[in-house]
Design an enzyme around this catalytic site. Structure first.
Site, PDB file in Angstrom:
ATOM      1  N   HIS A  15       5.205  22.407 -97.997  1.00 40.93           N
ATOM      2  CA  HIS A  15       5.023  23.756 -98.782  1.00 40.93           C
ATOM      3  C   HIS A  15       4.957  23.315-100.195  1.00 40.93           C
ATOM      4  O   HIS A  15       4.710  24.568-100.741  1.00 40.93           O
ATOM      5  CB  HIS A  15       5.816  24.725 -98.428  1.00 40.93           C
TER       6      HIS A  15
ATOM      7  N   ARG B 297      -4.141  31.262 -96.808  1.00 40.08           N
ATOM      8  CA  ARG B 297      -4.458  32.762 -95.879  1.00 40.08           C
ATOM      9  C   ARG B 297      -4.151  33.660 -97.200  1.00 40.08           C
ATOM     10  O   ARG B 297      -3.672  33.555 -98.076  1.00 40.08           O
ATOM     11  CB  ARG B 297      -3.031  32.982 -95.099  1.00 40.08           C
TER      12      ARG B 297
ATOM     13  N   SER C 187       3.774  38.545 -93.807  1.00 41.46           N
ATOM     14  CA  SER C 187       4.603  37.457 -93.266  1.00 41.46           C
ATOM     15  C   SER C 187       5.703  36.854 -93.765  1.00 41.46           C
ATOM     16  O   SER C 187       6.700  36.743 -93.257  1.00 41.46           O
ATOM     17  CB  SER C 187       3.434  36.221 -92.643  1.00 41.46           C
TER      18      SER C 187
ATOM     19  N   GLU D 211      -0.901  32.196 -79.093  1.00 41.06           N
ATOM     20  CA  GLU D 211      -0.356  32.512 -77.786  1.00 41.06           C
ATOM     21  C   GLU D 211       0.263  31.387 -77.207  1.00 41.06           C
ATOM     22  O   GLU D 211       1.784  31.540 -76.798  1.00 41.06           O
ATOM     23  CB  GLU D 211      -1.291  33.219 -76.962  1.00 41.06           C
TER      24      GLU D 211
ATOM     25  N   MET E 111       1.355  28.631 -78.767  1.00 39.58           N
ATOM     26  CA  MET E 111       2.462  28.007 -79.699  1.00 39.58           C
ATOM     27  C   MET E 111       3.718  28.844 -79.462  1.00 39.58           C
ATOM     28  O   MET E 111       4.692  28.516 -79.644  1.00 39.58           O
ATOM     29  CB  MET E 111       1.950  27.803 -81.071  1.00 39.58           C
TER      30      MET E 111
ATOM     31  N   GLY F  99       0.401  36.624 -85.855  1.00 41.69           N
ATOM     32  CA  GLY F  99      -0.540  35.863 -85.761  1.00 41.69           C
ATOM     33  C   GLY F  99      -2.004  36.457 -85.906  1.00 41.69           C
ATOM     34  O   GLY F  99      -3.012  35.910 -85.601  1.00 41.69           O
TER      35      GLY F  99
END
Length: 248
Positions: free
Chosen positions: A61, A83, A91, A183, A185, A212
């Site tokens: 990151h 994002r 998030s 879904e 993951m 997500g």
């Protein structure tokens, strides 16, 4: 999955944090055993990576400006996923709440101020995305957008396949899209971080795999917060041609 020809069993042989070590991870001292390497007393990311043959897959990151110089000198390929800032703020706030190794986030309003000021883990979102966006002009960087991945997973997976100079059939691409969906993951113990003890990551506060989706910021920002954020955003992103979608 691309590097393993789409074989899901190969990708389930271990938790994601050991399959793809995190460059900057280090956990000083002894923490509870039996949990995912990213959060527990596991070898540092650099130690894990040192034991891996090339080519290696490295997760980080870190902002572009603090990556090791050798990263750029060796021409390492970078896949960067960006994002939109509003969804990132929401998030990240929930991640702060559930991750007990991070400082207390405070209220949403308090956290939003910290996020806008760049006083969060890894620093300013604005500097982060612009840093890699500019570097792509000189280095092999595939810059992907989270919203595009949600809109058309197969298309974006195809970009990664091409970037990595691989060839996979449409059927394999479909299988990869299925197994790497939110879904799948979320329900996969090797990727959903549910092995981490609750005193380190409390999934009852907020699951690591939360929603997500694109546009969840609308459920958290007030009208006043959104307007102030947009004004601040315009100032900090002035001069760049980097554009994001805040909803689908």
């Amino acid at each position: 999955m691309i590097l393993h020809g789409g074989d899901p069993e190969q990708c389930k042989r271990d938790v994601i944090t050991r399959r793809v070590p995190m460059l900057e991870f280090a956990a000083p001292g002894k923490l509870p055993s039996g949990c995912l390497g990213m959060q527990c007393g596991a070898p540092a990311g650099t130690d894990l990576l040192a034991s891996r043959p090339s080519p290696r897959v490295v997760k980080t990151h870190l902002p572009a400006r603090v990556l090791p110089p050798s990263f750029w000198l060796n021409g390492c390929k970078v896949i960067y996923v960006a994002r939109n800032a509003k969804d990132v703020a929401v998030s990240f706030y929930h991640f702060y709440l559930m991750n007990k190794l991070l400082p207390h986030a405070g209220t949403w309003a308090e956290y939003l101020e910290e996020f806008m000021a760049g006083r969060v883990v890894y620093g300013s979102w604005y500097d982060h995305v612009k840093g890699y966006w500019e570097r792509r002009k000189e280095h092999p960087i595939l810059f992907l957008f989270y919203e595009d991945m949600k809109e058309d997973p197969q298309r974006e997976i195809g970009k990664v396949v091409q970037f990595l100079q691989r060839e996979l059939s449409p059927a394999v691409l479909d299988a990869i899209a299925h197994h790497t969906s939110f879904e799948s993951m979320r329900d996969n113990p090797t990727t959903n971080y549910t092995s981490v003890p609750a005193d380190l990551m409390d999934h009852h506060v907020s699951p690591f795999m939360r929603k997500g989706i694109a546009g969840d910021w609308k459920n958290h920002f007030t009208v006043a917060q959104s307007e102030r954020f947009d004004e601040d955003y315009a100032q900090k992103m002035a001069g760049t041609d980097l554009r994001f979608r805040t909803e689908l």
